[in-house]
Design an enzyme around this catalytic site. Structure first.
Site, PDB file in Angstrom:
ATOM      1  N   ARG A 102      56.712  50.625 124.554  1.00 13.30           N
ATOM      2  CA  ARG A 102      56.775  49.280 125.129  1.00 13.30           C
ATOM      3  C   ARG A 102      56.261  49.233 126.560  1.00 13.30           C
ATOM      4  O   ARG A 102      55.523  48.331 126.937  1.00 13.30           O
ATOM      5  CB  ARG A 102      58.218  48.757 125.056  1.00 13.30           C
ATOM      6  CG  ARG A 102      58.708  48.496 123.637  1.00 13.30           C
ATOM      7  CD  ARG A 102      60.157  48.052 123.644  1.00 13.30           C
ATOM      8  NE  ARG A 102      60.640  47.722 122.303  1.00 13.30           N
ATOM      9  CZ  ARG A 102      61.202  48.585 121.484  1.00 13.30           C
ATOM     10  NH1 ARG A 102      61.332  49.841 121.849  1.00 13.30           N
ATOM     11  NH2 ARG A 102      61.630  48.210 120.287  1.00 13.30           N
ATOM     12  N   PRO A 150      59.593  58.927 126.692  1.00 11.14           N
ATOM     13  CA  PRO A 150      60.940  59.482 126.849  1.00 11.14           C
ATOM     14  C   PRO A 150      60.866  61.004 126.895  1.00 11.14           C
ATOM     15  O   PRO A 150      59.902  61.610 126.415  1.00 11.14           O
ATOM     16  CB  PRO A 150      61.675  59.011 125.586  1.00 11.14           C
ATOM     17  CG  PRO A 150      60.830  57.938 124.997  1.00 11.14           C
ATOM     18  CD  PRO A 150      59.426  58.222 125.413  1.00 11.14           C
ATOM     19  N   ARG A 178      60.111  60.526 133.300  1.00 13.43           N
ATOM     20  CA  ARG A 178      61.171  61.508 133.495  1.00 13.43           C
ATOM     21  C   ARG A 178      60.623  62.683 134.306  1.00 13.43           C
ATOM     22  O   ARG A 178      59.569  63.234 133.987  1.00 13.43           O
ATOM     23  CB  ARG A 178      61.714  62.015 132.151  1.00 13.43           C
ATOM     24  CG  ARG A 178      62.555  60.993 131.394  1.00 13.43           C
ATOM     25  CD  ARG A 178      63.873  60.721 132.089  1.00 13.43           C
ATOM     26  NE  ARG A 178      64.726  59.787 131.369  1.00 13.43           N
ATOM     27  CZ  ARG A 178      64.741  58.470 131.555  1.00 13.43           C
ATOM     28  NH1 ARG A 178      63.931  57.932 132.469  1.00 13.43           N
ATOM     29  NH2 ARG A 178      65.558  57.693 130.867  1.00 13.43           N
ATOM     30  N   ASP A 202      57.979  58.422 140.770  1.00 11.75           N
ATOM     31  CA  ASP A 202      59.223  57.692 140.966  1.00 11.75           C
ATOM     32  C   ASP A 202      60.416  58.487 140.433  1.00 11.75           C
ATOM     33  O   ASP A 202      61.544  58.022 140.507  1.00 11.75           O
ATOM     34  CB  ASP A 202      59.153  56.319 140.274  1.00 11.75           C
ATOM     35  CG  ASP A 202      60.346  55.431 140.608  1.00 11.75           C
ATOM     36  OD1 ASP A 202      60.698  55.345 141.803  1.00 11.75           O
ATOM     37  OD2 ASP A 202      60.936  54.830 139.683  1.00 11.75           O
ATOM     38  N   GLU A 207      67.875  64.631 140.465  1.00 10.68           N
ATOM     39  CA  GLU A 207      68.040  63.411 141.253  1.00 10.68           C
ATOM     40  C   GLU A 207      69.497  63.245 141.671  1.00 10.68           C
ATOM     41  O   GLU A 207      70.389  63.433 140.817  1.00 10.68           O
ATOM     42  CB  GLU A 207      67.554  62.198 140.452  1.00 10.68           C
ATOM     43  CG  GLU A 207      66.064  62.278 140.151  1.00 10.68           C
ATOM     44  CD  GLU A 207      65.587  61.222 139.187  1.00 10.68           C
ATOM     45  OE1 GLU A 207      64.351  61.088 139.044  1.00 10.68           O
ATOM     46  OE2 GLU A 207      66.421  60.538 138.557  1.00 10.68           O
ATOM     47  N   HIS A 226      63.339  56.671 142.183  1.00 13.72           N
ATOM     48  CA  HIS A 226      63.686  56.247 140.820  1.00 13.72           C
ATOM     49  C   HIS A 226      64.085  54.761 140.804  1.00 13.72           C
ATOM     50  O   HIS A 226      65.150  54.392 140.303  1.00 13.72           O
ATOM     51  CB  HIS A 226      64.821  57.113 140.253  1.00 13.72           C
ATOM     52  CG  HIS A 226      64.867  57.112 138.754  1.00 13.72           C
ATOM     53  ND1 HIS A 226      65.237  58.197 138.017  1.00 13.72           N
ATOM     54  CD2 HIS A 226      64.577  56.142 137.836  1.00 13.72           C
ATOM     55  CE1 HIS A 226      65.192  57.920 136.720  1.00 13.72           C
ATOM     56  NE2 HIS A 226      64.794  56.658 136.590  1.00 13.72           N
TER      57      HIS A 226
END
Length: 260
Positions: A102, A150, A178, A202, A207, A226
């Site tokens: 998407r 993903p 990711r 990003d 993190e 992020h």
């Protein structure tokens, strides 16, 4: 995790407020009869918009030039204009999408609107990209390589020195998917050598980012915290879908289940 699930004997449903669900042991949840639901489409526009922003920043260094103007470089100079980096026009360049779901579909449309030729690698090809290619072709042909998948076993660490070596000299790499898809020392080495012209990131592997992350000291590396998912519109869609996920489960018809 398995430990958390076992600590909650009355647990009936796990619904993550995100599209990615790698933070959940979905196989163990399935074994325990617990559906895991996600929010499959909340950030398509926001994340793809941010992807293009990272690409344009890598090509134009707008932030840098804004800072130099505020620091006085323009007013102290003799010329009516200047630029400290080569300015890259993206029209006619090839945008390679590693993943065309998407978010990738929206990114592809935006890149095409800028005059780019879009190619993509995905296990489930759609009509969004101009051309679907094999993975090595994606690496070899992309002027800009965007990661929009993903996290899965096959793509963990996929941006490594071996695959970077297959890419064009001067490639631009964009990642707001990711951080674990990138071997960060290998990317830092490629940035410092000039093999990779610029990276717009990003996400990172851990993190918040750690002080010893090699990308913090790499040349031409843009890092944001992020945040590409975080527009108000995007966050509202997360909440709306999550409420519907819970409501559907309570009605006996769970939706957006990732571990059926």
């Amino acid at each position: 995790t398995r430990k958390v699930i076992d600590s909650c004997p009355n647990l009936k449903l796990i619904t993550v407020l995100a599209t990615g669900y790698n933070v959940v042991d979905v196989a163990y949840a399935k074994e325990k009869g617990i559906p895991v639901c996600n929010v499959p489409n909340y950030g398509g526009y926001s994340v793809s918009q941010f992807t293009i922003a990272l690409m344009l920043e890598a090509c134009l260094h707008i932030g840098h030039h804004d800072r130099t103007v505020h620091e006085g470089k323009w007013q102290d100079g003799e010329e009516w204009c200047y630029w400290d980096y080569p300015l890259i026009e993206v029209a006619g360049k090839t945008y390679g999408l590693l993943g065309c779901g998407r978010i990738g579909i929206h990114t592809a449309e935006a890149a095409k609107a800028l005059g780019m030729h879009v190619i993509a690698y995905d296990r489930y090809p759609s009509q969004a990209a101009k051309e679907f290619v094999e993975l090595d072709d994606l690496f070899a042909r992309s002027d800009v390589l965007g990661l929009q998948m993903p996290l899965m076993d096959f793509n963990t660490g996929i941006i490594n020195k071996e695959n970077i070596a297959k890419m064009k000299d001067g490639v631009i790499i964009i990642n707001n998917s990711r951080g674990q898809m990138v071997v960060e020392q290998d990317l830092a080495d490629a940035l410092n050598s000039g093999k990779v012209a610029c990276a717009g990131l990003d996400v990172v592997s851990t993190e918040p980012i750690r002080a010893d992350n090699p990308l913090l000291k790499a040349k031409n590396c843009i890092i944001t915290p992020h945040m590409s998912w975080g527009s108000r519109s995007s966050r509202q869609r997360i909440m709306d879908c999550t409420v519907e996920n819970v409501r559907a489960f309570l009605a006996g018809q769970p939706q957006n289940v990732v571990n059926k």
